[in-house]
Design an enzyme around this catalytic site. Structure first.
Site, PDB file in Angstrom:
ATOM      1  CD  GLU A  52      15.072  11.460 100.155  1.00  0.00           C
ATOM      2  OE1 GLU A  52      15.080  11.786  98.958  1.00  0.00           O
ATOM      3  OE2 GLU A  52      14.082  11.644 100.902  1.00  0.00           O
ATOM      4  CG  HIS A  81      17.758  15.768 100.139  1.00  0.00           C
ATOM      5  ND1 HIS A  81      17.357  14.518 100.543  1.00  0.00           N
ATOM      6  CD2 HIS A  81      16.673  16.579 100.264  1.00  0.00           C
ATOM      7  CE1 HIS A  81      16.078  14.569 100.892  1.00  0.00           C
ATOM      8  NE2 HIS A  81      15.636  15.809 100.731  1.00  0.00           N
ATOM      9  CB  SER A 118       6.559  15.642 107.719  1.00  0.00           C
ATOM     10  OG  SER A 118       7.109  14.364 107.473  1.00  0.00           O
ATOM     11  CD  GLU A 140      15.091  18.955 103.852  1.00  0.00           C
ATOM     12  OE1 GLU A 140      13.929  19.133 103.479  1.00  0.00           O
ATOM     13  OE2 GLU A 140      15.896  18.247 103.245  1.00  0.00           O
ATOM     14  N   GLY A 189       8.925  17.880 100.241  1.00  0.00           N
ATOM     15  CA  GLY A 189       9.037  16.690  99.411  1.00  0.00           C
ATOM     16  C   GLY A 189       7.660  16.153  99.039  1.00  0.00           C
ATOM     17  N   GLY A 190       7.172  15.203  99.825  1.00  0.00           N
ATOM     18  CA  GLY A 190       5.914  14.501  99.515  1.00  0.00           C
ATOM     19  C   GLY A 190       4.770  15.434  99.138  1.00  0.00           C
ATOM     20  CG  ASN A 192      13.429  17.151  96.775  1.00  0.00           C
ATOM     21  OD1 ASN A 192      13.625  16.807  95.605  1.00  0.00           O
ATOM     22  ND2 ASN A 192      14.037  16.578  97.803  1.00  0.00           N
ATOM     23  CD1 TRP A 193       7.795  18.164  92.776  1.00  0.00           C
ATOM     24  CD2 TRP A 193       8.310  18.397  90.604  1.00  0.00           C
ATOM     25  NE1 TRP A 193       6.975  19.144  92.248  1.00  0.00           N
ATOM     26  CE2 TRP A 193       7.282  19.303  90.917  1.00  0.00           C
ATOM     27  CE3 TRP A 193       8.801  18.374  89.295  1.00  0.00           C
ATOM     28  CZ2 TRP A 193       6.722  20.169  89.973  1.00  0.00           C
ATOM     29  CZ3 TRP A 193       8.249  19.233  88.352  1.00  0.00           C
ATOM     30  CH2 TRP A 193       7.223  20.118  88.693  1.00  0.00           C
ATOM     31  CE  LYS A 194      11.621  13.702  98.922  1.00  0.00           C
ATOM     32  NZ  LYS A 194      11.935  13.126 100.189  1.00  0.00           N
ATOM     33  N   GLY A 208       9.671  12.614 105.168  1.00  0.00           N
ATOM     34  CA  GLY A 208       8.802  11.559 104.654  1.00  0.00           C
ATOM     35  C   GLY A 208       8.147  10.705 105.732  1.00  0.00           C
TER      36      GLY A 208
END
Ligand code: PEP
Length: 240
Positions: free
Chosen positions: A91, A89, A192, A156, A213-214, A11-13, A162
């Protein structure tokens, strides 16, 4: 050895494609052992598809077309060549979007109608976790969704996204086992995940992959996660 194809999803956001991601030999490209999917911004979808990457959109609107300024429908995402879409998601459940369980259920139904695979993201907040409400929250988040074998569920925990914090792999396993009984197909862990901890999560019997993600923005780190998954791959039955 696991029974099935694991899925490792990046997930490159709201970030452009990392350098080298579209080049030959990139870890984001498909490989014979596991499914690798990249959730890019809508602006990067086509470039990724042309490079041979299996892609998904990070969000899609549940109406087909019309006067919805700024939105992109599931149908349009499908026509663009993406195969997956993230629904709910954390976010997007949070401000400023405040997506509700009802809206997210509509997105899942709309994605299925359009012919793309939804990845439904669920998970409790830190406060809910500390109050021992994880299973209640998951029940509530899944209640309105029709869980066909084409729906993948990503567990998640919102406090793990994150933050560098994670549940233990065995805690995550218990929650995945609970989720699996509700329906859907593969269940992914997200929060994470990185090159060091991926193997411990992925070897759990009911964890069929990861949503990252990150660490997915760092090609070398992402490659380590892909390799961890490849090392434990096999065949999972029962998903479309
Ligand atoms: C995510 O955004 O879905 C996610 C899991 O992020 P991170 O890996 O950075 O916790």
């Amino acid at each position: 050895m696991k029974q099935g194809r694991l899925i490792i999803a990046a997930n490159w956001k709201m970030n452009r494609a990392p350098e080298g991601a579209l080049a030959e030999g990139s870890p984001y490209l498909p490989n014979k052992d596991i499914d690798v999917v990249v959730f890019a911004t809508l602006l990067d979808l086509r470039r990724c598809i042309v490079a041979g990457i299996i892609t998904g959109a990070q969000y899609g609107f549940p109406k087909e077309k019309g006067a919805y300024t700024g939105e992109t429908s599931m149908q349009m995402i499908c026509e663009e060549g993406a195969q997956y879409v993230l629904c709910g998601h954390s976010e997007r459940r949070d401000p400023p979007h405040n997506e509700t369980d009802e809206f997210i259920a509509e997105q899942v139904a709309s994605a299925l109608k359009a012919g793309i695979y939804p990845i439904l993201c669920i998970g409790e907040t830190e406060k809910e976790h500390d109050a021992d409400l994880t299973f209640d929250v998951i029940d509530r988040q899944l209640k309105r969704v029709t869980l066909t074998p084409k729906v993948t569920i990503a567990y998640e925990p919102r406090w793990a996204i994150g933050s560098g914090k994670t549940p233990t792999p065995s805690e995550a396993q218990k929650i995945h086992a609970f989720i699996k009984k509700k329906g859907g197909s593969r269940t992914l862990y997200g929060g994470s995940m990185n090159g060091k901890n991926a193997k411990d999560f992925l070897k759990q019997p009911d964890i069929d992959g990861g949503l990252i993600g990150g660490a997915s923005l760092k090609p070398k780190e992402f490659a380590m996660i892909v390799e961890a998954a490849r090392a434990i791959t096999g065949r999972i039955t029962g998903y479309a």
